[in-house]
Design a protein around this motif. Structure first.
Motif, PDB file in Angstrom:
ATOM      1  N   GLY A  92      51.756  43.171 -21.664  1.00 51.57           N
ATOM      2  CA  GLY A  92      51.062  42.412 -22.705  1.00 51.57           C
ATOM      3  C   GLY A  92      50.867  40.945 -22.413  1.00 51.57           C
ATOM      4  O   GLY A  92      50.434  40.199 -23.292  1.00 51.57           O
ATOM      5  N   SER A  94      49.153  37.885 -19.822  1.00 48.85           N
ATOM      6  CA  SER A  94      48.148  37.620 -18.797  1.00 48.85           C
ATOM      7  C   SER A  94      48.852  37.253 -17.485  1.00 48.85           C
ATOM      8  O   SER A  94      50.035  36.886 -17.474  1.00 48.85           O
ATOM      9  N   THR A 112      54.688  37.489 -29.731  1.00 45.86           N
ATOM     10  CA  THR A 112      53.277  37.878 -29.685  1.00 45.86           C
ATOM     11  C   THR A 112      52.681  37.829 -31.086  1.00 45.86           C
ATOM     12  O   THR A 112      53.094  38.595 -31.969  1.00 45.86           O
ATOM     13  N   ASP A 280      47.888  39.196 -25.829  1.00 48.18           N
ATOM     14  CA  ASP A 280      47.276  39.087 -24.489  1.00 48.18           C
ATOM     15  C   ASP A 280      47.220  37.665 -23.973  1.00 48.18           C
ATOM     16  O   ASP A 280      46.426  37.354 -23.091  1.00 48.18           O
TER      17      ASP A 280
END
Length: 281
Positions: A92, A94, A112, A280
């Motif tokens: 999850g 980058s 997140t 993300d």
């Protein structure tokens, strides 16, 4: 007389045939030796960055005694097993976020956000063993972030949490440190949250336990330290603290039980960091 002449003719023909055969054999052997690679030189030759070909030359004067290739070079790295499992990265995130995690970090707290403008988050602590690239996930905890969501250019009072990767080096709170706490802990009566939250909820107890997020602060000091290396306009005082059932002004808030667990688990010897941002990131 004719018989002797015929015999001499056969002798000359036999000698000529042998000479031609010998020449053909020499040519064939010479061609084969020219095609044989130089012994071991290909392993030691430099590489031309433009052509990716070995700069080791092979010519007519190169020794041509072929030798068997060694079964394995003494210092060659062992080949990976065909079915060896791949390393498990933190999901999850980058590639840019993964690269910002310090190489010596073995504890990563991933926060997140639901989306860029949401104040709802989930938190997972990932750990890895020494020398391993496999990250193991702990339980998932619900959390709150800032009322207006996230930003990569946090400003004082914008009601957004700063996106980024930040070390976790210092803790404190109104209450005594839970038994087993490893981070430096400042128990201080100044950890008092007065008034109400963004949505009018009471803030009492929000600073019972605090872990400072190293955004615009001096590491190695109490979370109460007011120094702002990037200037006051960039905000500060961004913490992990006890949840008050509503969005924050910039911090990440978790249930008291989770805060106690984090304080007992986070270890400065494992260089813990928080990776925080929307999905993300």
């Amino acid at each position: 007389m004719a018989r002797h002449a015929q015999s001499r003719a056969r002798t000359r023909l036999s000698r000529r045939s042998k000479a031609v055969s010998g020449l053909a054999l020499s040519t064939l052997v010479g061609t084969a030796l020219w095609a044989w690679p130089a012994s071991g030189d290909d392993h030691n030759g430099g590489t031309d960055a433009k052509s990716t070909m070995s700069t080791t030359a092979s010519g007519p004067d190169t020794p041509r005694t072929p030798v068997s290739a060694p079964k394995s070079a003494p210092n060659a790295a062992p080949k990976a097993a065909p079915n060896a499992p791949a390393a498990r990265p933190i999901p999850g995130l980058s590639d840019a976020a993964r690269k910002r995690i310090p190489a010596d970090s073995r504890q990563v707290l991933v926060v997140t956000g639901k989306d860029m403008d949401s104040f709802q988050s989930r938190v997972v602590l990932y750990t890895r063993a020494d020398g391993s690239d496999d990250w193991e996930a702990g339980p998932t905890w619900p959390a709150h972030n800032a009322a207006h969501g996230w930003t990569d250019d946090h400003r004082y009072g914008d009601l957004r949490s700063p996106i980024g990767v930040y070390p976790l080096t210092d803790a404190g709170g109104l209450l005594a440190a839970p038994e087993g706490t490893k981070l430096p802990y400042d128990r201080n009566g100044s950890f008092v949250a007065g008034g109400t939250g963004v949505e009018g909820e009471p803030l009492a107890g929000a600073f019972d336990y605090v872990i400072a997020i190293n955004y615009n602060r001096e590491p190695g000091t109490s979370p109460l330290d007011q120094r702002r290396p990037w200037g006051a306009a960039k905000g500060g005082g961004v913490w992990l603290h006890v949840d008050h059932d509503g969005p924050t002004q910039g911090c990440i808030s978790l249930k008291p039980k989770v805060m106690r667990e984090l304080l007992r688990t986070l270890d400065p010897d494992l260089h813990p960091v928080v990776v925080m941002g929307p999905a993300d990131y």
